[in-house]
Scaffold this active site. Structure first.
Site, PDB file in Angstrom:
ATOM      1  N   ARG A  84      34.484  55.477  48.222  1.00  0.00           N
ATOM      2  CA  ARG A  84      34.095  56.812  47.299  1.00  0.00           C
ATOM      3  C   ARG A  84      33.097  55.479  46.480  1.00  0.00           C
ATOM      4  O   ARG A  84      33.758  54.034  46.932  1.00  0.00           O
ATOM      5  CB  ARG A  84      35.603  55.547  46.409  1.00  0.00           C
ATOM      6  CG  ARG A  84      36.082  56.195  44.572  1.00  0.00           C
ATOM      7  CD  ARG A  84      37.338  56.615  45.153  1.00  0.00           C
ATOM      8  NE  ARG A  84      38.394  55.012  44.591  1.00  0.00           N
ATOM      9  CZ  ARG A  84      39.544  55.431  44.068  1.00  0.00           C
ATOM     10  NH1 ARG A  84      40.297  56.243  44.114  1.00  0.00           N
ATOM     11  NH2 ARG A  84      39.803  53.862  43.965  1.00  0.00           N
ATOM     12  N   ARG A 131      53.670  51.395  36.648  1.00  0.00           N
ATOM     13  CA  ARG A 131      54.150  51.388  38.172  1.00  0.00           C
ATOM     14  C   ARG A 131      54.559  50.386  38.480  1.00  0.00           C
ATOM     15  O   ARG A 131      55.087  49.954  39.767  1.00  0.00           O
ATOM     16  CB  ARG A 131      52.266  51.069  37.652  1.00  0.00           C
ATOM     17  CG  ARG A 131      51.270  51.030  38.645  1.00  0.00           C
ATOM     18  CD  ARG A 131      49.140  50.815  38.577  1.00  0.00           C
ATOM     19  NE  ARG A 131      49.148  50.491  39.570  1.00  0.00           N
ATOM     20  CZ  ARG A 131      48.093  51.810  39.818  1.00  0.00           C
ATOM     21  NH1 ARG A 131      47.746  52.569  38.374  1.00  0.00           N
ATOM     22  NH2 ARG A 131      46.923  51.346  40.276  1.00  0.00           N
ATOM     23  N   LYS A 171      44.902  60.769  42.722  1.00  0.00           N
ATOM     24  CA  LYS A 171      45.526  61.061  41.545  1.00  0.00           C
ATOM     25  C   LYS A 171      44.418  61.940  40.870  1.00  0.00           C
ATOM     26  O   LYS A 171      43.769  62.515  40.284  1.00  0.00           O
ATOM     27  CB  LYS A 171      46.704  60.254  41.000  1.00  0.00           C
ATOM     28  CG  LYS A 171      47.321  59.132  42.386  1.00  0.00           C
ATOM     29  CD  LYS A 171      47.789  58.386  41.179  1.00  0.00           C
ATOM     30  CE  LYS A 171      47.147  56.897  41.636  1.00  0.00           C
ATOM     31  NZ  LYS A 171      47.081  56.379  42.405  1.00  0.00           N
ATOM     32  N   ARG A 213      45.892  45.895  47.011  1.00  0.00           N
ATOM     33  CA  ARG A 213      46.484  46.841  46.858  1.00  0.00           C
ATOM     34  C   ARG A 213      47.667  47.622  47.229  1.00  0.00           C
ATOM     35  O   ARG A 213      48.448  48.235  45.934  1.00  0.00           O
ATOM     36  CB  ARG A 213      45.184  47.980  45.802  1.00  0.00           C
ATOM     37  CG  ARG A 213      44.145  47.193  44.587  1.00  0.00           C
ATOM     38  CD  ARG A 213      43.146  47.790  44.704  1.00  0.00           C
ATOM     39  NE  ARG A 213      43.068  49.024  44.231  1.00  0.00           N
ATOM     40  CZ  ARG A 213      42.740  50.230  43.961  1.00  0.00           C
ATOM     41  NH1 ARG A 213      41.270  49.854  44.671  1.00  0.00           N
ATOM     42  NH2 ARG A 213      42.709  51.105  43.322  1.00  0.00           N
ATOM     43  N   ARG A 271      33.541  49.890  42.526  1.00  0.00           N
ATOM     44  CA  ARG A 271      34.371  49.307  42.143  1.00  0.00           C
ATOM     45  C   ARG A 271      34.539  48.143  42.796  1.00  0.00           C
ATOM     46  O   ARG A 271      35.358  47.824  44.278  1.00  0.00           O
ATOM     47  CB  ARG A 271      35.825  50.305  42.119  1.00  0.00           C
ATOM     48  CG  ARG A 271      35.347  51.203  40.758  1.00  0.00           C
ATOM     49  CD  ARG A 271      37.083  51.737  40.613  1.00  0.00           C
ATOM     50  NE  ARG A 271      38.197  51.630  41.246  1.00  0.00           N
ATOM     51  CZ  ARG A 271      38.807  52.548  40.817  1.00  0.00           C
ATOM     52  NH1 ARG A 271      39.152  53.154  40.593  1.00  0.00           N
ATOM     53  NH2 ARG A 271      40.150  51.526  40.848  1.00  0.00           N
TER      54      ARG A 271
END
Ligand code: AMP
Length: 217
Positions: free
Chosen positions: A127, A90, A15, A170, A159
């Site tokens: 990532r 969300r 996204k 998640r 992160r």
């Protein structure tokens, strides 16, 4: 000409990457609630301190806090000709609050990126980000100097919520809280599903084609 658009998809579906390009291509602000909340955490504001632990654990921040930052952001002058929301809504209450705020004209396009779970886990675990929000991937998009951002030289880190033990939770939160939104937008004819797997350039071309086809312009 106005474009009021949403990008919905699980964490790691791309996204943020595609939203940045769409935002510059169509000159509409990219409003990413995750980035805004991370900036609050980094600046240790009252809001940031209140949401830090929830975010690091991969859970959702309470609706009313997110609604407040989105409402404030969408009332700024640069949002008057449209926007691309990334990571919001969300939950069903957030979607209803947004519908309410938009009134009769509503949202022009809801684009969702579909990516198989195994590909998502690989993308997220590799990532790495810098504190300004530039994002790399250790294999698919490595920085020129390992461990440092190409754009500002800052140190890259993983992160907290990209750690493998948080990623699965998640994804569960996404399936439980956010996936039901797709039904909400599908029934009102606003949803377009895009295949988000494969090389980023090919996915972006599919995303851009939908924007050209489905929004004013
Ligand atoms: P993201 O960068 O979009 O993956 O968001 C990172 C984290 O920020 C999420 O796991 C949530 O803790 C929080 N967050 C971002 N957007 C929302 C939202 N619309 N509602 C609730 N929490 C959010």
């Amino acid at each position: 000409m106005k474009r009021r658009t949403l990008l919905v998809g699980p964490p790691g579906s791309g996204k943020g990457t595609h939203a940045k390009r769409i935002s510059s291509r169509f000159k509409i602000p990219h409003v990413a609630t995750g980035d805004m909340l991370r900036a609050e955490v980094a600046a240790a504001t009252t809001l940031g301190l209140a949401v830090r632990d929830v975010m690091e654990g991969g859970d959702l921040v309470p609706d009313e806090l997110v609604l407040e930052i989105v409402t404030t952001r969408l009332s700024q002058p640069d949002a008057s000709r449209g926007w691309l929301l990334d990571g919001f809504p969300r939950t069903i209450p957030q979607a209803l609050a947004l519908d309410d705020r938009m009134g009769s004209r509503g949202i022009d396009l809801v684009l969702t990126l579909e990516v198989p779970r195994a590909e998502i886990v690989g993308r997220i675990s590799g990532r790495r980000s810098c504190s300004s929000g530039h994002v790399f991937h250790v294999d698919a998009d490595p920085p020129r100097r390992e461990g440092f951002c190409d754009f500002d030289g800052e140190t890259l880190f993983q992160r907290q919520d990209d750690r493998p033990e948080v990623v699965l939770s998640r994804l569960e939160v996404y399936e439980r809280e956010t996936e039901p939104l797709l039904g909400h937008y599908r029934t009102s004819g606003r949803l377009v599903e895009v295949d988000g797997s494969g090389p980023p350039g090919e996915v972006y071309a599919r995303v851009e084609a939908v924007f050209l086809d489905r929004t004013d312009g």
